[in-house]
Write an enzyme that holds these catalytic residues in place. Sequence first.
Site, PDB file in Angstrom:
ATOM      1  N   GLU A  22      14.771  24.251 -16.043  1.00  0.00           N
ATOM      2  CA  GLU A  22      13.526  24.091 -15.275  1.00  0.00           C
ATOM      3  C   GLU A  22      12.818  22.774 -15.623  1.00  0.00           C
ATOM      4  OE1 GLU A  22      12.476  28.142 -16.474  1.00  0.00           O
ATOM      5  OE2 GLU A  22      12.049  28.554 -14.350  1.00  0.00           O
ATOM      6  N   GLY A  50      14.185  27.737 -19.147  1.00  0.00           N
ATOM      7  CA  GLY A  50      13.148  26.702 -19.167  1.00  0.00           C
ATOM      8  C   GLY A  50      13.703  25.304 -19.383  1.00  0.00           C
ATOM      9  N   ALA A 110      12.868  28.801 -22.646  1.00  0.00           N
ATOM     10  CA  ALA A 110      11.621  29.181 -23.296  1.00  0.00           C
ATOM     11  C   ALA A 110      11.986  29.923 -24.576  1.00  0.00           C
ATOM     12  CB  ALA A 110      10.809  30.073 -22.363  1.00  0.00           C
ATOM     13  N   GLU A 159      17.762  34.029 -16.974  1.00  0.00           N
ATOM     14  CA  GLU A 159      16.628  34.926 -17.231  1.00  0.00           C
ATOM     15  C   GLU A 159      16.892  36.386 -16.868  1.00  0.00           C
ATOM     16  OE1 GLU A 159      16.336  31.828 -16.127  1.00  0.00           O
ATOM     17  OE2 GLU A 159      14.537  30.888 -16.957  1.00  0.00           O
TER      18      GLU A 159
END
Length: 257
Positions: free
Chosen positions: A117, A114, A68, A137
């Site tokens: 993910e 992300g 992200a 993270e």
Amino acid sequence: MMKYQNILVKDLSENIRLITINRPKQLNALNKQTIEELHQALDAAGKDNKIRAIILMGSGEKAFVAGADIKEFMHFTPAEGQALSETGHRLLFDFIEQMHTPVIAAINGYALGGGLELALASHIRVASENARLGLPEVSLGVIPGYGGTQRLAQHVGKGRAMEMILTARQIDAQTAFTYGLVSEVVPLDKLLDTAVAYAERILRNSPRAIGLAIEAVNAGYGREGFRAENRLFGKAFGTPDFKEGTTAFVERRKPEF
Ligand code: CAA
């Protein structure tokens, strides 16, 4: 075909569509706009009966997706953090998982946070030899918020998932193969062809049966953990560690927790 800023859409044949995340200078980090564009492109592909397999890849030779966009969310409140996670699940990660058109992630470099993910939400994963995968993270003071706490455990088992998440370490492509996280590892210049070969195998089969099979496989996994992830991801945004972790990233230093 629609014009996008952060993604490229190209049909490789009548039935196979390639969607490339195209922010190479940011290592293809997923900001809100990119997530929105991916949603639109995937939705359009899913509604197009001719398209029977979708390949996702990152542009450049370095990254699939490096996560992200940290710079976009670093000043968010806990409520905004939770909303970021919920919207991401709805528009992209759950959306892909539930598509009846198979999505193949061609992991051509870093797949972190992300990015991993996104690959985990896809139906099939292949990786190039230079790929590096991880959920870093907690090194930023936050937790995986795009399904990683649930789907990594689904793919590699709870023990390995816990170890990867708590250490924030990256694994190389070969280790990812050993873990069962990717189906195949090939040289970077063979990656797209390899993804296409999986797509071509899919094309021989019944698209209706494939859609139903995806739905049936997914039905075996509960939703409770995803709701907890949304909430706890938001909660992390209210901690001093989140501020320190994200600030350290942009200042290119190690965080002090
Ligand atoms: N968000 C925003 N920008 C990012 C980014 C990210 N996730 N990853 C890389 N970038 C940017 C860098 O800031 C840098 O920008 P500038 O040139 O403007 O400084 C550019 O991309 C190139 O990156 P680096 O200079 O850092 O490249 P490197 O080769 O030295 O390191 C890397 C590569 C190890 C992948 C490193 O970029 C990195 O650690 N990136 C962050 C990985 C990460 O923590 N991802 C998880 C994000 S959080 C998340 O995903 C939350 C969630 O689950 C919802």
